[in-house]
Design a protein around this motif. Structure first.
Motif: not given
Lengths: 226, 96, 382
Positions: C125-149
């Motif tokens: 269940x994706x709670x409010x305030x959280x997201x799951x991102x695709x690998x391409x976004x993670x790679x190009x924005x250098x964002x990982x689990x635990x980070x905020x966007x």
């Protein structure tokens, strides 16, 4: 015996450049003998040689080769006879540059379907016979004039022909090499080959191995005719 | 060695290479089957309709659900996206 | 048989005489084959991947069209469609695009039905305030689990969402730019009013009925446009078919250029070559032998180039991830999905290439030599 009757050869028939090279030649050429076609350039010697050697067809007339008429044989059979019976030595040698001596010698045999090892063996024997051993892998253009001449004769012999045809073989050779050439012809005569040479070089037609001289001028034979 | 033999060896190696390629291809496909299943599942669950190839515009990102007007809706005089606009042809069903 | 091999021997030693030129020829030829084969392998692999993965795409997607634009669809349409016989379920889907000015890339935001679960993804269940991102976004924005966007909502209010998980890199080909988001967050972000959603997804009881049901939907709701799964699958079939479209143009272009090149090379039979053929005829080679030699000449060059080019193309596309095409395909998109293609190869592709690459070249080598090959054997004596 090779018989020619009323052989005529006309080039560019019907056009302004029409030219009659042979005007009715009737001769007998004996086998196992040395025959020389003597005459100035333009007398038709080369044309006559190419017709005897089944390289070209006469415009009219008939040819017999050992009782068999070959005048109107289809192309395929003619080529077959030419390949098996005749070996040619050209005025300009006509060796293929850029490839080795032995490959040049072997070349006429390639399309005959023989095993390449057999061909190679024969070629090496001929190379040895003509004192070219050690040079077989060299590119042909590295050989001297005399060596190239010997390679050209070796090539003419690769298919073991019974008749050797040479067109002005000594034209580009000095006296020493010309005499050497006639020496090779003597060896071949001793091996019962028929030799037909076209030449206006006295070293050739005055040689003592010559059995018959046919004088030619303007497309006809003046002496030695029937 | 005979030159023709060398040539035959080269051709043979090439043919073996080709066979290896076909072999590698089928082996890899089988290996990746699970991965393909996972992707198919994601498509099902998320209701995806397209591969994520070109993300510049709606009609290049989701061509299957684009309509004839979509490419022209960016804004008037909007330039064509290159090369995706050229590579991503309009799907056949749009024209019906 | 011996005859063929003997002539081949001579052909090769003949080619070796002009080593530099012939090697250059093989290199160019191999390159052309390489490019063509790479294009074919690449597009075919993509196409097969598409048809395999998208087989469970929605059976029918219903969009609403207003003023020629794809518009939001009212949820009340769901009941109208449910009433059509043969319809098993109708679900509203919320999804859309988001342009991120910071990176200049487009994302696809998707609201996931909490009742569904994706294996291998920690979402439930994706709670409010959280997201799951695709690998391409993670790679190009250098964002990982635990980070905020940071995101900018439709009304200018910033929205900060925490990354709960990153989708696997294997999923890049379908979800590199995807962000899975909760319904509340998406509505905040996009401004989609309640009572509406982006489109509807229909599943039917009998797939054979799909066209009929699609037709009925347009009858019942004339301002809608249904898209059926078959059409979705065929999108990629036609777009990526290397036998059509732009890819075919590239293909023919390269082929035409190549045939011109081969012809140009072959027609100018030099005086040297003509003389040599004359010599061969004089020493006893027949016309057919000379033609056979030219045939071998064509085959030696084209077959070598074909095999080399093909193998290199395979390595290029599937081992080095089509590295040469990347700059071409990248274009304007900042977020380029890095995916490892599955090597779907079939013998049809190989056979077509073989046919199109080897035969024209060999013919272009033989035909211009035909005339020279028929020269009279006594030509060198004149």
């Amino acid at each position: 015996m090779i018989r020619l009757r009323e052989i005529r050869k006309v080039f560019n028939s019907g056009r302004p450049s029409e030219f009659t090279a042979l005007r009715g030649i009737s001769i007998d050429v004996e086998l196992k003998k040395v025959t020389v076609l003597k005459g100035p350039s333009g007398s038709g010697k080369t044309t006559l040689l190419s017709i005897i050697g089944c390289m070209a067809r006469p415009t009219s007339g008939r040819i017999w080769f050992e009782e068999r008429e070959i005048t109107s044989l289809p192309e395929r059979f003619l080529t077959e006879i030419r390949r098996k019976t005749f070996g040619f030595v050209f005025q300009q040698f006509n060796l293929i540059k850029g490839i080795s001596v032995i490959e040049n010698v072997m070349l006429p045999s390639y399309p005959c379907g023989e095993d390449i090892r057999e061909i190679r063996k024969k070629a090496l024997e001929l190379i040895q016979f003509f004192n070219l051993s050690g040079k077989e892998s060299s590119k042909i253009e590295w050989l001297s004039g005399g060596e190239q001449q010997r390679a050209a004769i070796a090539r003419a012999l690769i298919n073991d022909p019974s008749i050797i045809i040479a067109d002005e073989p000594t034209a580009h050779l000095d006296t020493k090499l010309s005499l050497e050439f006639m020496g090779f012809m003597k060896m071949l005569k001793e091996r019962e080959k028929t030799i037909i040479i076209a030449s206006h070089d006295p070293i050739v037609y005055e040689s003592d191995i010559v059995d018959n001289v046919l004088n030619m001028r303007d497309g006809i034979v003046i002496t030695g005719d029937l | 060695m005979r030159r023709s033999s060398i040539f035959f060896i080269i051709v043979l190696s090439g043919l073996i290479g080709l066979c290896l390629i076909l072999l590698h291809s089928s082996v890899t496909i089988r290996e990746r089957e699970d991965e393909l299943h996972l992707k198919a599942e994601m498509v099902k669950v998320l209701g995806l309709t397209d591969l994520c190839l070109f993300t510049e515009a709606r009609y290049t990102r989701n061509p299957s659900v684009a309509d004839i007007h979509t490419p022209f809706q960016d804004y008037p005089f909007s330039l064509e996206h290159f090369p995706s606009g050229s590579l991503m042809k309009p799907p056949g069903h749009i024209k019906k | 048989m011996n005859r063929l091999r003997n002539i081949l021997d001579f052909t090769i030693s003949s080619l070796m005489r002009r080593k530099g030129r012939n090697i250059a020829l093989i290199v160019v030829y191999t390159f052309v084959v390489f490019i063509l084969a790479s294009v074919i392998f690449f597009t075919e692999a993509l196409r097969r991947e598409a048809t395999t993965i998208l087989r469970d795409a929605p059976e029918i997607v219903v969009q609403r069209v207003i003023a020629g634009r794809h518009d939001l669809i009212p949820l009340r349409y769901i009941d109208k469609i449910k009433a059509i016989p043969g319809v098993r379920s109708v679900k509203g889907r919320l999804w859309g695009y988001y342009f991120d000015p910071l990176s200049g890339s487009n994302y696809t935001l998707i609201v996931v039905d909490p009742r569904n679960s994706l294996s291998g993804v920690n979402h439930g269940d994706i709670k409010e305030g959280t997201i799951i991102i695709g690998s391409g976004i993670s790679r190009s924005r250098i964002v990982h689990e635990g980070d905020t966007m940071p995101f900018r909502s439709f009304d200018g209010i910033p929205l900060y969402l925490k990354v709960k998980d990153v989708l696997s890199s294997e999923s890049a080909i379908i979800a590199a730019d995807v962000i899975l988001i909760s319904e509340k967050d998406y509505k905040k972000l996009s401004g989609i009013p309640s009572g509406y959603c982006t489109d509807l997804v229909i599943s039917v009881a009998n797939t054979k009925e799909i066209p009929t049901i699609a037709r009925k939907i347009t009858e019942v709701l004339p301002d809608t446009r249904p898209i059926v799964r078959d059409e979705i699958l065929r999108t990629y079939d036609s777009v990526l078919n290397w036998r059509s479209g732009i890819i075919l143009m590239i293909f023919w272009g390269a082929l035409a250029a190549f045939i011109i090149f081969a012809w140009d090379r072959a027609t100018g039979l030099s005086a040297e070559e003509k003389r040599e053929i004359g010599i061969l005829k004089a020493i006893g080679w027949e016309t057919s032998d000379v033609i056979m030699m030219k045939f071998w000449e064509g085959i030696v060059i084209s077959l070598t180039s074909f095999l080399t080019g093909m193998i290199l193309a395979y390595l290029h596309v599937f081992f080095s991830s089509y590295s040469l095409f990347k700059p071409v395909l990248l274009g304007w998109s900042v977020l380029y999905p890095e995916f490892r293609l599955t090597p779907f190869i079939d013998t049809y592709q190989i056979a077509t290439l073989l046919f199109l690459v080897v035969i024209p070249y060999t013919v272009a080598t033989i035909v211009p030599s035909w005339r020279a090959a028929t020269v009279d054997p006594d030509s060198v004596m004149k």
